[in-house]
Design an enzyme around this catalytic site. Structure first.
Site, PDB file in Angstrom:
ATOM      1  N   HIS A  66       0.844  -1.197   0.000  1.00 16.21           N
ATOM      2  CA  HIS A  66       0.000   0.000   0.000  1.00 16.21           C
ATOM      3  C   HIS A  66       0.874   1.239   0.000  1.00 16.21           C
ATOM      4  O   HIS A  66       2.036   1.197   0.411  1.00 16.21           O
ATOM      5  CB  HIS A  66      -0.906   0.005   1.232  1.00 16.21           C
ATOM      6  N   THR A  67       0.286   2.325  -0.469  1.00 12.92           N
ATOM      7  CA  THR A  67       0.983   3.606  -0.449  1.00 12.92           C
ATOM      8  C   THR A  67      -0.026   4.722  -0.627  1.00 12.92           C
ATOM      9  O   THR A  67      -1.136   4.498  -1.107  1.00 12.92           O
ATOM     10  CB  THR A  67       2.075   3.669  -1.535  1.00 12.92           C
TER      11      THR A  67
END
Length: 164
Positions: A66-67
């Site tokens: 995730h980011t």
């Protein structure tokens, strides 16, 4: 924004065949680029930077790369089931074959934490993981994820939730 509003069969990739963690992140970045309107190299760079902080493998063969991205209009969720499990530097040393990608607008960090918590809660159920590994179609996989999220919400004790 809840996962139920963000995730459908269109977000499912069954039997992906990357040979490594790097190849998987590259493949997911390319897929997310088409959905987000952001360049794949930008997404890949952000995912790689996050992985340098520490592996996003959750254990039991599951990873949640995730980011956050500046100027991302809408969150992007993808699910990929791999043909062969790959090393993802998991703490339990289990290779990963179920991968959830989350890209989130940097302006809504609280939303990312909530969505990830929702997903992690749903993925605690070993039956859901077994069913995802056996899903025949993207529709089946999406329904399994959405049912697991709904079941986790039902099972949560409201007294265990932190105050708002």
């Amino acid at each position: 924004m809840a996962i139920t509003e963000l995730f459908s069969a269109d977000d499912v990739i069954l039997d992906a065949a990357p040979g490594s963690k790097a190849a998987l992140l590259d493949q997911l970045a390319a897929e997310a680029a088409g959905r987000s309107g952001r360049p794949a190299p930008e997404i890949l760079e952000a995912l790689q930077a996050r992985e340098k902080i520490g592996s996003t493998a959750l254990g039991r063969g599951v990873a949640l790369p995730h980011t956050e991205l500046a100027d991302l209009a809408e969150p992007v969720f993808l699910f990929a089931r791999l043909q062969r499990a790959i090393d993802f530097d998991a703490r339990d040393d289990e290779p990963v074959d179920l991968v959830f990608l989350a890209l989130w607008p940097a302006s809504n960090r609280k939303g990312l934490l909530g969505a990830m918590s929702e997903l992690c809660g749903a993925l605690r159920d070993p039956q859901s993981l077994r069913r995802l590994r056996g899903a025949k179609t993207p529709d089946d996989a999406a329904q399994i994820v959405l049912q697991a999220v709904a079941q986790d919400e039902e099972d949560r004790d409201p007294d265990d939730l932190p105050p708002l």
